[in-house]
Design a protein around this motif. Structure first.
Motif, PDB file in Angstrom:
ATOM      1  N   GLY A  20       0.829  -1.217   0.000  1.00  0.00           N
ATOM      2  CA  GLY A  20       0.000   0.000   0.000  1.00  0.00           C
ATOM      3  C   GLY A  20       0.846   1.242   0.000  1.00  0.00           C
ATOM      4  O   GLY A  20       1.162   1.777   1.044  1.00  0.00           O
ATOM      5  N   GLY A  21       1.284   1.698  -1.111  1.00  0.00           N
ATOM      6  CA  GLY A  21       2.173   2.845  -1.195  1.00  0.00           C
ATOM      7  C   GLY A  21       1.568   4.109  -0.623  1.00  0.00           C
ATOM      8  O   GLY A  21       2.279   4.982  -0.165  1.00  0.00           O
ATOM      9  N   ASN A  22       0.266   4.281  -0.650  1.00  0.00           N
ATOM     10  CA  ASN A  22      -0.396   5.477  -0.151  1.00  0.00           C
ATOM     11  C   ASN A  22      -0.835   5.349   1.307  1.00  0.00           C
ATOM     12  O   ASN A  22      -1.600   6.167   1.806  1.00  0.00           O
ATOM     13  N   SER A  23      -0.411   4.331   2.012  1.00  0.00           N
ATOM     14  CA  SER A  23      -0.879   4.103   3.381  1.00  0.00           C
ATOM     15  C   SER A  23      -0.351   5.171   4.339  1.00  0.00           C
ATOM     16  O   SER A  23      -0.988   5.492   5.330  1.00  0.00           O
ATOM     17  N   THR A  24       0.839   5.753   4.060  1.00  0.00           N
ATOM     18  CA  THR A  24       1.393   6.780   4.940  1.00  0.00           C
ATOM     19  C   THR A  24       0.494   8.007   4.976  1.00  0.00           C
ATOM     20  O   THR A  24       0.176   8.535   6.025  1.00  0.00           O
ATOM     21  N   GLN A  25       0.067   8.495   3.858  1.00  0.00           N
ATOM     22  CA  GLN A  25      -0.843   9.632   3.787  1.00  0.00           C
ATOM     23  C   GLN A  25      -2.160   9.303   4.464  1.00  0.00           C
ATOM     24  O   GLN A  25      -2.765  10.139   5.119  1.00  0.00           O
ATOM     25  N   PHE A  26      -2.603   8.114   4.361  1.00  0.00           N
ATOM     26  CA  PHE A  26      -3.857   7.689   4.971  1.00  0.00           C
ATOM     27  C   PHE A  26      -3.736   7.696   6.493  1.00  0.00           C
ATOM     28  O   PHE A  26      -4.624   8.139   7.200  1.00  0.00           O
ATOM     29  N   ARG A  27      -2.572   7.232   7.014  1.00  0.00           N
ATOM     30  CA  ARG A  27      -2.372   7.236   8.460  1.00  0.00           C
ATOM     31  C   ARG A  27      -2.260   8.666   8.978  1.00  0.00           C
ATOM     32  O   ARG A  27      -2.745   8.987  10.042  1.00  0.00           O
ATOM     33  N   GLN A  28      -1.618   9.539   8.185  1.00  0.00           N
ATOM     34  CA  GLN A  28      -1.529  10.932   8.600  1.00  0.00           C
ATOM     35  C   GLN A  28      -2.906  11.556   8.675  1.00  0.00           C
ATOM     36  O   GLN A  28      -3.215  12.302   9.587  1.00  0.00           O
ATOM     37  N   SER A  29      -3.764  11.235   7.752  1.00  0.00           N
ATOM     38  CA  SER A  29      -5.132  11.730   7.785  1.00  0.00           C
ATOM     39  C   SER A  29      -5.862  11.192   9.002  1.00  0.00           C
ATOM     40  O   SER A  29      -6.620  11.901   9.661  1.00  0.00           O
ATOM     41  N   GLN A  30      -5.593   9.937   9.340  1.00  0.00           N
ATOM     42  CA  GLN A  30      -6.225   9.379  10.517  1.00  0.00           C
ATOM     43  C   GLN A  30      -5.744  10.103  11.772  1.00  0.00           C
ATOM     44  O   GLN A  30      -6.526  10.376  12.683  1.00  0.00           O
ATOM     45  N   MET A  31      -4.458  10.421  11.847  1.00  0.00           N
ATOM     46  CA  MET A  31      -3.931  11.125  13.011  1.00  0.00           C
ATOM     47  C   MET A  31      -4.552  12.501  13.129  1.00  0.00           C
ATOM     48  O   MET A  31      -4.878  12.961  14.212  1.00  0.00           O
ATOM     49  N   THR A  32      -4.755  13.179  12.005  1.00  0.00           N
ATOM     50  CA  THR A  32      -5.389  14.492  12.043  1.00  0.00           C
ATOM     51  C   THR A  32      -6.807  14.398  12.551  1.00  0.00           C
ATOM     52  O   THR A  32      -7.257  15.186  13.387  1.00  0.00           O
ATOM     53  N   GLN A  33      -7.533  13.413  12.085  1.00  0.00           N
ATOM     54  CA  GLN A  33      -8.900  13.243  12.555  1.00  0.00           C
ATOM     55  C   GLN A  33      -8.919  12.884  14.030  1.00  0.00           C
ATOM     56  O   GLN A  33      -9.748  13.370  14.804  1.00  0.00           O
ATOM     57  N   GLY A  34      -7.976  12.062  14.464  1.00  0.00           N
ATOM     58  CA  GLY A  34      -7.933  11.699  15.871  1.00  0.00           C
ATOM     59  C   GLY A  34      -7.597  12.880  16.756  1.00  0.00           C
ATOM     60  O   GLY A  34      -8.171  13.062  17.820  1.00  0.00           O
ATOM     61  N   SER A  35      -6.646  13.727  16.295  1.00  0.00           N
ATOM     62  CA  SER A  35      -6.290  14.921  17.056  1.00  0.00           C
ATOM     63  C   SER A  35      -7.466  15.876  17.160  1.00  0.00           C
ATOM     64  O   SER A  35      -7.711  16.467  18.216  1.00  0.00           O
ATOM     65  N   SER A  36      -8.189  16.036  16.075  1.00  0.00           N
ATOM     66  CA  SER A  36      -9.366  16.901  16.095  1.00  0.00           C
ATOM     67  C   SER A  36     -10.425  16.349  17.032  1.00  0.00           C
ATOM     68  O   SER A  36     -11.095  17.102  17.743  1.00  0.00           O
ATOM     69  N   SER A  37     -10.568  15.045  17.061  1.00  0.00           N
ATOM     70  CA  SER A  37     -11.552  14.428  17.954  1.00  0.00           C
ATOM     71  C   SER A  37     -11.165  14.638  19.413  1.00  0.00           C
ATOM     72  O   SER A  37     -12.012  14.950  20.250  1.00  0.00           O
ATOM     73  N   VAL A  38      -9.871  14.479  19.707  1.00  0.00           N
ATOM     74  CA  VAL A  38      -9.410  14.709  21.075  1.00  0.00           C
ATOM     75  C   VAL A  38      -9.633  16.164  21.472  1.00  0.00           C
ATOM     76  O   VAL A  38     -10.058  16.465  22.598  1.00  0.00           O
ATOM     77  N   HIS A  39      -9.344  17.077  20.568  1.00  0.00           N
ATOM     78  CA  HIS A  39      -9.555  18.502  20.834  1.00  0.00           C
ATOM     79  C   HIS A  39     -11.028  18.785  21.128  1.00  0.00           C
ATOM     80  O   HIS A  39     -11.354  19.560  22.044  1.00  0.00           O
ATOM     81  N   SER A  40     -11.916  18.173  20.381  1.00  0.00           N
ATOM     82  CA  SER A  40     -13.348  18.374  20.597  1.00  0.00           C
ATOM     83  C   SER A  40     -13.791  17.832  21.951  1.00  0.00           C
ATOM     84  O   SER A  40     -14.579  18.468  22.662  1.00  0.00           O
ATOM     85  N   VAL A  41     -13.256  16.672  22.320  1.00  0.00           N
ATOM     86  CA  VAL A  41     -13.609  16.093  23.619  1.00  0.00           C
ATOM     87  C   VAL A  41     -13.113  16.983  24.759  1.00  0.00           C
ATOM     88  O   VAL A  41     -13.822  17.212  25.748  1.00  0.00           O
ATOM     89  N   ARG A  42     -11.920  17.515  24.626  1.00  0.00           N
ATOM     90  CA  ARG A  42     -11.378  18.381  25.673  1.00  0.00           C
ATOM     91  C   ARG A  42     -12.185  19.660  25.805  1.00  0.00           C
ATOM     92  O   ARG A  42     -12.405  20.155  26.921  1.00  0.00           O
ATOM     93  N   LYS A  43     -12.637  20.217  24.692  1.00  0.00           N
ATOM     94  CA  LYS A  43     -13.470  21.402  24.756  1.00  0.00           C
ATOM     95  C   LYS A  43     -14.770  21.113  25.490  1.00  0.00           C
ATOM     96  O   LYS A  43     -15.235  21.925  26.302  1.00  0.00           O
ATOM     97  N   ASP A  44     -15.344  19.955  25.261  1.00  0.00           N
ATOM     98  CA  ASP A  44     -16.574  19.578  25.969  1.00  0.00           C
ATOM     99  C   ASP A  44     -16.310  19.426  27.461  1.00  0.00           C
ATOM    100  O   ASP A  44     -17.127  19.840  28.298  1.00  0.00           O
TER     101      ASP A  44
END
Length: 214
Positions: A20-44
């Motif tokens: 999967g040559g494009n898996s690195t970009q996919f994991r980076q996108s997952q990390m961004t979504q996870g960071s945004s989710s953590v940020h949202s939980v902390r705001k709550d």
């Protein structure tokens, strides 16, 4: 020649041997979504902690709100900074501001015991719609007054009177007219004269106390 060109093409564009040559970009996108989710939980969590702090301490909810700001630091993980917004003027909010922060932080730690790792700090900002109730700056000398009088905005908080240097404060004496002073002095002199005459007419007042001759 075809094989040679094929080898050159392979050398010019290295083949990714990982699956999967494009898996690195996919994991980076997952990390961004996870960071945004953590940020949202902390705001709550911060919103809930603020609501609990105001409610349990009897502070009207409309008096104070907060902005939850994301922070980035090279020495620690991304965190959150709480900026309290004051919408209603009441000097007690500033007087008990430190205790309010402590209570807020304790309630946040009850919701998330790891909050001390991502809570970056606090700040305060006035967001008043009407500043008419806010007092003006006090007299410069009042800043060194006892702490209990600092937030006294009532009628008793009158600026101290500035007196010229070299005057020692003490009881106030109203000067008497010169005629009254002269009359009192004459009466004292008359009493003294009468007392001297009274003792002088009786002769030697010390004679009875002399020892008798042998």
């Amino acid at each position: 020649m075809f094989d040679l060109f094929g080898k050159k093409a392979a050398a010019g564009k290295p083949r990714d041997s990982r699956p999967g040559g494009n898996s690195t970009q996919f994991r980076q996108s997952q990390m961004t979504q996870g960071s945004s989710s953590v940020h949202s939980v902390r705001k709550d969590l911060l919103r809930v902690a603020l609501r609990e702090t105001l409610t349990r301490n009897g502070i009207p909810p409309g008096w104070v709100s907060a902005d939850m700001l994301r922070t980035n630091s090279p020495k620690r993980e991304a965190g959150m900074h709480v900026r309290f917004l004051i919408h209603h003027w009441d000097p007690r909010l500033m007087l008990h501001g430190v205790a309010l922060e402590d209570d807020f932080q304790q309630r946040l730690l009850m919701l998330d015991p790891q909050a001390h790792a991502w809570l970056a700090g606090f700040s305060w900002q006035f967001a008043l719609e009407d500043k008419a109730a806010c007092p003006a700056l006090p007299h410069p000398g009042s800043w060194m007054a006892p702490p209990q009088s600092v937030f006294d905005t009532g009628p008793a908080s009158v600026a101290p009177v500035t007196r010229p240097a070299g005057i020692i404060e003490g009881p106030m004496f109203t000067p008497r007219p010169i005629d009254e002073v002269r009359a009192d002095l004459e009466r004292l002199l008359a009493l003294r004269d009468q007392d001297m005459k009274r003792h002088g007419d009786g002769g030697d007042n010390f004679a009875p106390t002399r020892p008798a001759g042998l």
